[in-house]
Design an enzyme around this catalytic site. Structure first.
Site, PDB file in Angstrom:
ATOM      1  N   GLY A 152       0.788  -1.241   0.000  1.00 33.63           N
ATOM      2  CA  GLY A 152       0.000   0.000   0.000  1.00 33.63           C
ATOM      3  C   GLY A 152       0.816   1.285   0.000  1.00 33.63           C
ATOM      4  N   SER A 153       2.020   1.247  -0.599  1.00 33.50           N
ATOM      5  CA  SER A 153       2.783   2.505  -0.622  1.00 33.50           C
ATOM      6  C   SER A 153       2.147   3.508  -1.585  1.00 33.50           C
ATOM      7  CB  SER A 153       4.252   2.250  -0.974  1.00 33.50           C
ATOM      8  OG  SER A 153       4.395   1.855  -2.307  1.00 33.50           O
ATOM      9  N   ASN A 154       1.538   3.032  -2.654  1.00 28.84           N
ATOM     10  CA  ASN A 154       0.810   3.969  -3.541  1.00 28.84           C
ATOM     11  C   ASN A 154      -0.434   4.503  -2.844  1.00 28.84           C
ATOM     12  OD1 ASN A 154       1.991   4.381  -6.340  1.00 28.84           O
ATOM     13  ND2 ASN A 154       2.221   2.162  -6.061  1.00 28.84           N
ATOM     14  N   GLU A 167       6.222   6.435  -9.097  1.00 31.65           N
ATOM     15  CA  GLU A 167       4.799   6.067  -8.963  1.00 31.65           C
ATOM     16  C   GLU A 167       4.120   6.972  -7.943  1.00 31.65           C
ATOM     17  OE1 GLU A 167       3.816   1.872  -8.532  1.00 31.65           O
ATOM     18  OE2 GLU A 167       5.774   1.302  -9.312  1.00 31.65           O
ATOM     19  N   HIS A 226       0.846   1.026 -13.063  1.00 27.32           N
ATOM     20  CA  HIS A 226       1.613  -0.155 -13.474  1.00 27.32           C
ATOM     21  C   HIS A 226       3.091   0.239 -13.551  1.00 27.32           C
ATOM     22  CE1 HIS A 226       2.309  -4.041 -15.330  1.00 27.32           C
ATOM     23  NE2 HIS A 226       3.099  -3.421 -16.192  1.00 27.32           N
ATOM     24  N   MET A 283      -3.776  -6.992  -7.004  1.00 30.11           N
ATOM     25  CA  MET A 283      -3.219  -8.021  -7.872  1.00 30.11           C
ATOM     26  C   MET A 283      -4.279  -9.033  -8.299  1.00 30.11           C
ATOM     27  SD  MET A 283      -0.458  -6.571  -8.079  1.00 30.11           S
ATOM     28  CE  MET A 283       0.974  -7.399  -8.710  1.00 30.11           C
TER      29      MET A 283
END
Ligand code: GAR
Length: 205
Positions: free
Chosen positions: A14-16, A176, A111, A92
């Site tokens: 969950g870094s994004n 990202e 992505h 995913m």
């Protein structure tokens, strides 16, 4: 102006998600996170959401007999919340055509490659194996074909001599975290049109 309401879908670290939480913490950011959904229990991303006081739902795909059944319940679950845009952030799962078409133009993904190059998994290994000089990341609208759809933002990263999949992944991930909030901002500001399956950004010269 009312903020764009986001649902973030995750499967892991969950870094994004965190980059979007951090962007939304700024009052001036034109979006807010209404819901985080994970298909896996106990992942770090859920902790990040809880820490930010964001409602979370866990929906395990293992509890469903088919992809379609899981996706239908996922759609119903999200629909109970008032959300405008779904953001896949390390979710995913391949999504059924029904799900993608239901959320058409309201579903985006990040992505870790310069799409349309290197769709699918193990991107960084394959980029290094192929001897590419550059890689990067892409935020795009989701279409039924995997890792395809109109591209909103990309960032390019140099592949350095001596890079391995982990070092390259880390540098791509930094980008990202920059482009995902930027892409959400463009959508929230109503600056994006899709013409002939290409993104046109108003105000860009
Ligand atoms: C990110 O690198 C994201 O681009 C990738 O999974 C990672 C999730 O990290 N997504 C895909 O490969 C989707 N095809 P995060 O959980 O720390 O955001």
């Amino acid at each position: 102006m009312a903020k764009l309401k986001l649902c973030i879908l995750i499967s892991g670290r969950g870094s994004n998600l965190q980059s979007l939480i951090d962007a939304c913490a700024d009052d001036a950011f034109p979006a807010e996170i209404a819901l985080v959904v994970s298909n896996i229990d106990g992942v770090q991303g859920l902790e990040r959401a809880k820490k930010a006081n964001i409602p979370t739902t866990i929906l395990s795909h293992k509890d469903f007999k088919s992809r379609e059944a899981f996706d239908a319940t996922l759609s119903e679950t999200i629909s109970r919340f008032d959300v405008d845009l779904l953001c896949l952030a390390g979710f995913m799962r391949i999504l059924s055509d029904e799900f993608v078409n239901h959320w058409f133009d309201r579903l985006i993904n990040i992505h870790p490659s310069l799409l349309p190059a290197y769709k699918g998994l193990h991107v960084h290994e394959r980029v290094i194996e192929a001897g590419e000089s550059h890689s990067g990341c892409t935020v795009h609208y989701v279409r039924p074909d995997m890792d395809s759809g109109p591209i909103i933002k990309q960032a390019k990263v140099t592949v350095e001599a001596g890079d391995n999949a982990d070092t390259l992944a880390a540098r791509v991930l930094e980008q990202e975290h920059i482009i995902y909030p930027e892409a959400v901002r463009l959508i929230a500001e109503g600056r994006i049109r899709i013409e002939n399956e290409c993104v046109v950004i108003d105000g860009n010269t």
